[in-house]
Design an enzyme around this catalytic site. Sequence first.
Site, short mmCIF file in Angstrom:
data_model
loop_
_atom_site.label_atom_id
_atom_site.label_comp_id
_atom_site.label_asym_id
_atom_site.label_seq_id
_atom_site.Cartn_x
_atom_site.Cartn_y
_atom_site.Cartn_z
N ASP A 48 -17.62 95.88 39.72
CA ASP A 48 -18.18 94.68 39.99
C ASP A 48 -16.99 93.51 40.40
OD1 ASP A 48 -20.45 92.52 38.86
OD2 ASP A 48 -18.19 91.77 38.69
N TYR A 53 -13.12 86.24 43.89
CA TYR A 53 -11.83 87.00 43.07
C TYR A 53 -10.85 87.44 44.34
CZ TYR A 53 -15.32 87.93 39.48
OH TYR A 53 -16.25 87.82 38.50
N LYS A 78 -20.54 89.21 44.70
CA LYS A 78 -21.32 87.87 44.41
C LYS A 78 -21.33 86.60 45.32
CE LYS A 78 -20.27 88.83 39.45
NZ LYS A 78 -18.97 89.61 39.57
N HIS A 111 -23.52 83.49 42.03
CA HIS A 111 -22.41 83.38 41.02
C HIS A 111 -22.58 82.37 40.04
CE1 HIS A 111 -17.79 84.76 40.85
NE2 HIS A 111 -18.52 84.64 39.57
#
Length: 282
Positions: A48, A53, A78, A111
């Site tokens: 994931d 990120y 996401k 998200h």
Amino acid sequence: MTSPPCPTVPLANGLQIPILGLGTSHDGGYSHDAVLYALRECGVRHIDTARRYGCEAQLGVAVRESAIPREDLWITTKLWPGDYGGLAAKQACHASRTRLGVEYLDLFLMHWPDCMVAGRSNREVRAETWRALEELYDDGVCRAIGVSNFLIPHLEELKEDCGIIPHVNQVEFHPFQQPWGLVQYCQDQGIVFQGYCPLAKGEALSHPQIQRLAAKYGRTPAQICIRWSIQNGIVTIPKSTKKDRIKENCQVFAFCLEPDDAAALTALHDGRHVGWDPTHVM
């Protein structure tokens, strides 16, 4: 030595998502060597990540270096609210695919429910964005689509405004944060509930009850928390950048918590959040 095969959970469209995965995050939450170790040595097949990120490209390199066939992997990423909207969502999806180096995403999630668009309601922007995800799904770009941090009112609005009910809802879930009403709603709607932060960002590891159960079962506190989560049918994605922790987190399929012990963990709910709290988002 590889771990036993990971059980899977069926989505409403018939796909099977591994019930245990490896989470990644920003601010030091990604390690190339750790991902390779998880894939090659621990049997992890579910990873994931998210655009936010900042590690999609690095993860793509690790996936290729692992030499694991693409069809054997489940890759989730996401969509950040800054990319919400019709065209923007599609462009962001294709950009994520490019960074990951894959032709399709197994799961693509919105998200966060707050769209942060001046002059437009969250409901309007969420619906426009979700319709874009529906088109990506219909085109085969995403094998499944879902949301993250959405509560019942957000899901109800999507159901009224759009055509496809999310396949997955990824929400904070650990012994101190157990949104059972949301879990039940998702189950009733055919939405797979996925939990992040299963260790409460480490806060659960020092709790006396969890340590007592770890001693009883000859396991670690982390394994107790993860086992409790998956024993509740929650798709669970612990994060770690340390090889020994990843191996430990994967070794949760050879034991079961007795009903009284599982109930003792369920009794630890106190409502605290260690991640984002979406309850204020309309």
